[in-house]
Design a protein around this motif. Structure first.
Motif, PDB file in Angstrom:
ATOM      1  N   ASN A   1     -32.284  15.983 -48.508  1.00  0.00           N
ATOM      2  CA  ASN A   1     -32.968  16.034 -49.802  1.00  0.00           C
ATOM      3  C   ASN A   1     -33.866  14.805 -49.909  1.00  0.00           C
ATOM      4  OD1 ASN A   1     -31.136  13.980 -50.210  1.00  0.00           O
ATOM      5  ND2 ASN A   1     -29.893  15.084 -51.692  1.00  0.00           N
ATOM      6  N   ASN A   2     -34.128  14.351 -51.102  1.00  0.00           N
ATOM      7  CA  ASN A   2     -35.031  13.209 -51.280  1.00  0.00           C
ATOM      8  C   ASN A   2     -34.469  11.901 -50.725  1.00  0.00           C
ATOM      9  OD1 ASN A   2     -36.693  14.995 -52.556  1.00  0.00           O
ATOM     10  ND2 ASN A   2     -36.319  14.242 -54.625  1.00  0.00           N
ATOM     11  N   ASP A   3     -33.180  11.905 -50.368  1.00  0.00           N
ATOM     12  CA  ASP A   3     -32.544  10.698 -49.835  1.00  0.00           C
ATOM     13  C   ASP A   3     -32.689  10.591 -48.316  1.00  0.00           C
ATOM     14  OD1 ASP A   3     -31.115   8.351 -50.452  1.00  0.00           O
ATOM     15  OD2 ASP A   3     -29.267   9.235 -49.682  1.00  0.00           O
TER      16      ASP A   3
ATOM     17  N   ALA B   1     -28.263  13.436 -45.902  1.00  0.00           N
ATOM     18  CA  ALA B   1     -28.600  14.591 -46.737  1.00  0.00           C
ATOM     19  C   ALA B   1     -30.049  15.018 -46.530  1.00  0.00           C
ATOM     20  CB  ALA B   1     -28.355  14.264 -48.209  1.00  0.00           C
TER      21      ALA B   1
ATOM     22  N   LYS C   1     -26.591  19.562 -47.057  1.00  0.00           N
ATOM     23  CA  LYS C   1     -27.411  20.094 -48.153  1.00  0.00           C
ATOM     24  C   LYS C   1     -28.638  20.830 -47.627  1.00  0.00           C
ATOM     25  CE  LYS C   1     -25.558  16.349 -50.934  1.00  0.00           C
ATOM     26  NZ  LYS C   1     -25.739  15.179 -51.758  1.00  0.00           N
TER      27      LYS C   1
ATOM     28  N   LEU D   1     -30.951  22.831 -49.857  1.00  0.00           N
ATOM     29  CA  LEU D   1     -31.893  22.153 -50.747  1.00  0.00           C
ATOM     30  C   LEU D   1     -33.177  21.733 -50.025  1.00  0.00           C
ATOM     31  CD1 LEU D   1     -29.397  19.796 -52.651  1.00  0.00           C
ATOM     32  CD2 LEU D   1     -30.252  22.044 -53.366  1.00  0.00           C
ATOM     33  N   CYS D   2     -33.310  22.140 -48.769  1.00  0.00           N
ATOM     34  CA  CYS D   2     -34.437  21.652 -47.958  1.00  0.00           C
ATOM     35  C   CYS D   2     -35.309  22.811 -47.472  1.00  0.00           C
ATOM     36  CB  CYS D   2     -33.879  20.864 -46.769  1.00  0.00           C
ATOM     37  SG  CYS D   2     -35.142  20.153 -45.697  1.00  0.00           S
TER      38      CYS D   2
ATOM     39  N   HIS E   1     -31.691  13.092 -56.894  1.00  0.00           N
ATOM     40  CA  HIS E   1     -31.052  13.855 -55.826  1.00  0.00           C
ATOM     41  C   HIS E   1     -30.001  13.046 -55.067  1.00  0.00           C
ATOM     42  CE1 HIS E   1     -33.661  17.453 -55.948  1.00  0.00           C
ATOM     43  NE2 HIS E   1     -34.553  16.599 -56.388  1.00  0.00           N
TER      44      HIS E   1
END
Length: 347
Positions: A122-124, A120, A150, A153-154, A230
């Protein structure tokens, strides 16, 4: 009862060469649980068990059928039940060490052409974790493809793509947006009749959403990500093989909370071939890239061409696989002692 042609099921040349027993039918394992299997075949779908001889001769999990396997089976008269008589040779085998302390291999999928390493944006997002996934694929014999979910979301998609290209030069990296469908045409170029794709990734990275988008309908349940960190909650609870309407086969796997390695040091070196190429330029053949003079690896770090964290990740994976090999051969206690002695010699 659904039936599929062998080509729809991803028939491979290695399978055709083995299928010579006219008294038995050929099919592919779609699900596996507690030695109960669902087989897809031109004759339909069957719930199957294995011949007692297979279980008796099995020395490890590798000797039993798994999702993606091609098997020869015998249909039971007037029923949707069958008995598996033989597991055909595999073209690839995706596996890892089983979670926990037990010295066991966990088989994930067989006869896979491409593995979508789903992460993903995101923060992951975690490069070190991706290196471990890459190792699993190299060990399996399949080809890796990074799928970044995702995308919406970036804000720094290109930077993250470059970060992956740095650890896996030449490996395709595809960023997708499951809401708009952006990036999915690139995915379809790998998904076609006669090919099998498996998806692996951590819990909640969006594997089920990718599968649903590829099918055009909900095949796997999904859950929203948590706003606090997230991260999503994984919803796939078992491995399953799906046949796409437009051609191609997909094997979904449960999200991994931990990635324990199973394999050889050779695959570690393959996953870190950039470090291997630099090491070949060191003055000393047995250079440890620590205090030795004229070390190409240290020089690359100094010049900003190699991330020191990548070198540490390489060393960590190398130690893990080395310990696994020693433990497999000598047992846990002696393996730890031998690895400690090897470490002392380097001091």
């Amino acid at each position: 009862m659904n039936s599929y042609s062998l080509k729809q099921l991803g028939l491979q040349t290695i399978v055709e060469e083995q299928y010579k027993q006219e008294s038995l039918k050929i099919g592919r394992v779609a699900t596996s649980a507690n030695e109960r299997y669902k087989i897809l075949s031109p004759e339909g779908e069957f719930q199957a068990t294995i011949l007692g001889k297979i279980r008796f001769l099995a020395e490890s999990a590798r000797d039993l059928p798994c999702v993606g396997d091609w098997v020869l089976y015998q249909k039971m008269d007037g029923d949707s039940q069958a008995v598996i008589h033989q597991v055909l040779d595999r073209s690839s085998l995706l596996s890892r060490k089983a979670p926990g302390d037990k010295k066991e291999e966990q088989i994930m999928a067989a006869n896979v052409d491409f593995v979508f390493l789903v992460n993903a944006l995101n923060n992951d997002f975690n490069i070190r974790r991706m290196e471990r996934y890459l190792y699993l694929v190299y060990e399996s014999g399949a080809l890796p493809i990074f799928v970044l979910t995702k995308k919406d979301l970036c804000d720094d998609v290109e930077d993250k793509i470059r970060a992956i290209q740095d650890i896996a030069p030449g490996t395709p990296v595809i960023a997708v947006d499951s809401l708009s469908g952006e990036g999915y045409e690139e995915l379809y170029s790998f998904i076609k009749e006669g090919k099998t794709v498996s998806l692996i990734g951590s819990s909640g990275v969006g594997k089920s959403t990718v599968i649903n988008r590829l099918f055009g309908k909900e095949m796997q349940k999904t859950k929203d990500i948590r706003a606090s960190d997230h991260k999503g909650k994984h919803t796939t609870t078992h491995r399953e093989l799906f046949v796409l309407p437009k051609g191609g086969v997909i094997i979904d796997t449960p999200g991994m909370r931990e990635i324990q390695l199973w394999g050889t040091e050779e695959s570690v070196h393959q996953a870190f071939d950039d470090i291997e190429a630099l090491a070949a330029q060191c003055r000393f053949i047995d250079c440890k890239h620590e205090t030795e003079p004229h070390c190409a690896v240290k020089d690359a770090i100094h010049k900003g061409k190699l991330d020191v964290e990548r070198l540490e990740s390489f060393r960590k994976l190398e130690r893990e696989v080395r310990h696994l090999e020693l433990k497999e051969k000598y047992g846990t206690h002696r393996a730890s002692k031998m690895q400690w002695e090897e470490f002392r010699k380097k001091l």
